[in-house]
Design a protein around this motif. Structure first.
Motif, mmCIF file in Angstrom:
data_model
loop_
_atom_site.group_PDB
_atom_site.id
_atom_site.type_symbol
_atom_site.label_atom_id
_atom_site.label_comp_id
_atom_site.label_asym_id
_atom_site.label_seq_id
_atom_site.Cartn_x
_atom_site.Cartn_y
_atom_site.Cartn_z
ATOM 1 N N MET A 127 -0.325 -27.387 -16.018
ATOM 2 C CA MET A 127 1.117 -27.245 -16.108
ATOM 3 C C MET A 127 1.420 -26.030 -16.978
ATOM 4 S SD MET A 127 3.948 -30.103 -16.871
ATOM 5 C CE MET A 127 4.032 -30.516 -15.154
ATOM 6 N N THR A 128 2.409 -25.280 -16.580
ATOM 7 C CA THR A 128 2.745 -24.062 -17.290
ATOM 8 C C THR A 128 3.687 -24.349 -18.450
ATOM 9 O OG1 THR A 128 4.697 -23.615 -15.934
ATOM 10 C CG2 THR A 128 2.580 -22.775 -15.123
ATOM 11 N N HIS A 129 3.836 -23.331 -19.279
ATOM 12 C CA HIS A 129 4.750 -23.437 -20.427
ATOM 13 C C HIS A 129 6.172 -23.717 -19.949
ATOM 14 C CE1 HIS A 129 6.372 -22.809 -24.390
ATOM 15 N NE2 HIS A 129 7.212 -21.913 -23.896
ATOM 16 N N LEU A 130 6.561 -23.097 -18.821
ATOM 17 C CA LEU A 130 7.904 -23.306 -18.277
ATOM 18 C C LEU A 130 8.102 -24.757 -17.879
ATOM 19 C CD1 LEU A 130 10.623 -22.202 -17.349
ATOM 20 C CD2 LEU A 130 9.559 -21.606 -15.168
ATOM 21 N N GLU A 131 7.105 -25.330 -17.216
ATOM 22 C CA GLU A 131 7.204 -26.733 -16.818
ATOM 23 C C GLU A 131 7.282 -27.646 -18.037
ATOM 24 O OE1 GLU A 131 4.887 -27.017 -12.602
ATOM 25 O OE2 GLU A 131 3.722 -26.366 -14.336
ATOM 26 N N THR A 132 6.520 -27.336 -19.066
ATOM 27 C CA THR A 132 6.579 -28.109 -20.303
ATOM 28 C C THR A 132 7.972 -28.008 -20.915
ATOM 29 O OG1 THR A 132 4.227 -27.728 -20.705
ATOM 30 C CG2 THR A 132 5.542 -28.416 -22.589
ATOM 31 N N SER A 133 8.542 -26.814 -20.921
ATOM 32 C CA SER A 133 9.892 -26.622 -21.453
ATOM 33 C C SER A 133 10.915 -27.426 -20.655
ATOM 34 C CB SER A 133 10.280 -25.144 -21.417
ATOM 35 O OG SER A 133 9.438 -24.414 -22.258
ATOM 36 N N GLN A 134 10.736 -27.476 -19.349
ATOM 37 C CA GLN A 134 11.650 -28.259 -18.504
ATOM 38 C C GLN A 134 11.546 -29.747 -18.824
ATOM 39 O OE1 GLN A 134 10.339 -26.893 -14.657
ATOM 40 N NE2 GLN A 134 11.900 -25.303 -14.568
ATOM 41 N N LEU A 135 10.322 -30.230 -19.053
ATOM 42 C CA LEU A 135 10.139 -31.634 -19.429
ATOM 43 C C LEU A 135 10.819 -31.931 -20.764
ATOM 44 C CD1 LEU A 135 6.418 -32.368 -18.480
ATOM 45 C CD2 LEU A 135 8.467 -33.258 -17.368
ATOM 46 N N ILE A 136 10.689 -31.021 -21.701
ATOM 47 C CA ILE A 136 11.311 -31.213 -23.017
ATOM 48 C C ILE A 136 12.828 -31.242 -22.880
ATOM 49 C CG2 ILE A 136 11.700 -30.125 -25.276
ATOM 50 C CD1 ILE A 136 8.720 -29.190 -25.094
ATOM 51 N N ARG A 137 13.379 -30.313 -22.078
ATOM 52 C CA ARG A 137 14.837 -30.316 -21.864
ATOM 53 C C ARG A 137 15.294 -31.622 -21.207
ATOM 54 N NH1 ARG A 137 14.133 -24.821 -20.954
ATOM 55 N NH2 ARG A 137 13.880 -25.091 -18.726
ATOM 56 N N ARG A 138 14.527 -32.108 -20.243
ATOM 57 C CA ARG A 138 14.864 -33.369 -19.569
ATOM 58 C C ARG A 138 14.837 -34.516 -20.577
ATOM 59 N NH1 ARG A 138 17.621 -36.398 -16.369
ATOM 60 N NH2 ARG A 138 16.478 -38.123 -15.470
ATOM 61 N N LEU A 139 13.856 -34.524 -21.444
ATOM 62 C CA LEU A 139 13.753 -35.568 -22.465
ATOM 63 C C LEU A 139 14.946 -35.509 -23.415
ATOM 64 C CD1 LEU A 139 12.207 -37.875 -23.781
ATOM 65 C CD2 LEU A 139 10.841 -36.183 -24.987
ATOM 66 N N GLN A 140 15.338 -34.314 -23.813
ATOM 67 C CA GLN A 140 16.496 -34.172 -24.700
ATOM 68 C C GLN A 140 17.771 -34.691 -24.041
ATOM 69 O OE1 GLN A 140 16.052 -29.970 -25.429
ATOM 70 N NE2 GLN A 140 14.973 -30.310 -27.375
ATOM 71 N N LEU A 141 17.930 -34.411 -22.750
ATOM 72 C CA LEU A 141 19.086 -34.930 -22.016
ATOM 73 C C LEU A 141 19.075 -36.450 -21.973
ATOM 74 C CD1 LEU A 141 19.252 -32.438 -19.002
ATOM 75 C CD2 LEU A 141 20.891 -32.646 -20.867
ATOM 76 N N LEU A 142 17.897 -37.018 -21.733
ATOM 77 C CA LEU A 142 17.783 -38.482 -21.703
ATOM 78 C C LEU A 142 18.110 -39.088 -23.063
ATOM 79 C CD1 LEU A 142 14.581 -39.024 -19.528
ATOM 80 C CD2 LEU A 142 16.949 -39.560 -18.903
ATOM 81 N N GLN A 143 17.664 -38.436 -24.125
ATOM 82 C CA GLN A 143 17.951 -38.951 -25.464
ATOM 83 C C GLN A 143 19.457 -38.940 -25.744
ATOM 84 O OE1 GLN A 143 15.306 -36.268 -27.557
ATOM 85 N NE2 GLN A 143 13.835 -37.908 -27.936
ATOM 86 N N ARG A 144 20.129 -37.857 -25.354
ATOM 87 C CA ARG A 144 21.587 -37.804 -25.521
ATOM 88 C C ARG A 144 22.272 -38.877 -24.684
ATOM 89 N NH1 ARG A 144 20.829 -32.129 -26.110
ATOM 90 N NH2 ARG A 144 21.036 -31.746 -23.897
ATOM 91 N N ARG A 145 21.786 -39.043 -23.466
ATOM 92 C CA ARG A 145 22.358 -40.067 -22.582
ATOM 93 C C ARG A 145 22.181 -41.457 -23.179
ATOM 94 N NH1 ARG A 145 20.493 -41.367 -16.445
ATOM 95 N NH2 ARG A 145 22.023 -42.997 -16.055
ATOM 96 N N LEU A 146 21.007 -41.719 -23.743
ATOM 97 C CA LEU A 146 20.765 -43.017 -24.376
ATOM 98 C C LEU A 146 21.743 -43.272 -25.513
ATOM 99 C CD1 LEU A 146 16.873 -43.295 -24.493
ATOM 100 C CD2 LEU A 146 18.454 -44.895 -23.404
ATOM 101 N N CYS A 147 21.980 -42.268 -26.330
ATOM 102 C CA CYS A 147 22.929 -42.423 -27.444
ATOM 103 C C CYS A 147 24.331 -42.723 -26.928
ATOM 104 C CB CYS A 147 22.940 -41.166 -28.315
ATOM 105 S SG CYS A 147 21.461 -40.963 -29.302
ATOM 106 N N GLU A 148 24.745 -41.975 -25.919
ATOM 107 C CA GLU A 148 26.075 -42.197 -25.342
ATOM 108 C C GLU A 148 26.192 -43.595 -24.744
ATOM 109 O OE1 GLU A 148 26.484 -39.011 -22.542
ATOM 110 O OE2 GLU A 148 26.651 -37.489 -24.107
ATOM 111 N N MET A 149 25.147 -43.997 -24.004
ATOM 112 C CA MET A 149 25.167 -45.320 -23.375
ATOM 113 C C MET A 149 25.186 -46.427 -24.431
ATOM 114 S SD MET A 149 22.455 -44.695 -20.260
ATOM 115 C CE MET A 149 22.598 -46.337 -19.547
#
Length: 92
Positions: free
Chosen positions: A1-23
């Motif tokens: 997996m490339t650095h870009l793909e890792t960065s995308q996973l991290i961004r997705r995780l951050q979005l999920l964390q924000r969503r969890l807080c909102e929910m």
């Protein structure tokens, strides 16, 4: 997996964390099935990222060993050592 793909996973995780807080704020119940589902998805991403980081660390370690081996094989009159992540070549 490339650095870009890792960065995308991290961004997705951050979005999920924000969503969890909102929910959690909206629903007020951490055991709500929607919150549990998002939390499980975040857990899967965390595990995937941990595996990637472990694989990257193992790859870097193997690359360093191969580089040192190549140097010692091609330069028999030189002493090659590694200290604190720095490759040192001592000419004899």
């Amino acid at each position: 997996m490339t650095h870009l793909e890792t960065s995308q996973l991290i961004r997705r995780l951050q979005l999920l964390q924000r969503r969890l807080c909102e929910m959690a704020n909206d629903l007020g119940n951490l055991t709500d099935p929607e919150i549990v589902a998002v939390s499980e998805e975040a857990d899967r991403l965390i595990i995937q990222l941990q595996r990637l980081r472990k694989e990257e660390a193992e790859y870097r370690k193997m690359s360093e060993v191969c580089a040192v081996s190549a140097l010692t094989a091609s330069q028999p009159t030189e002493e090659v050592s590694q200290q604190a992540g720095t490759l040192l070549v001592k000419h004899s």
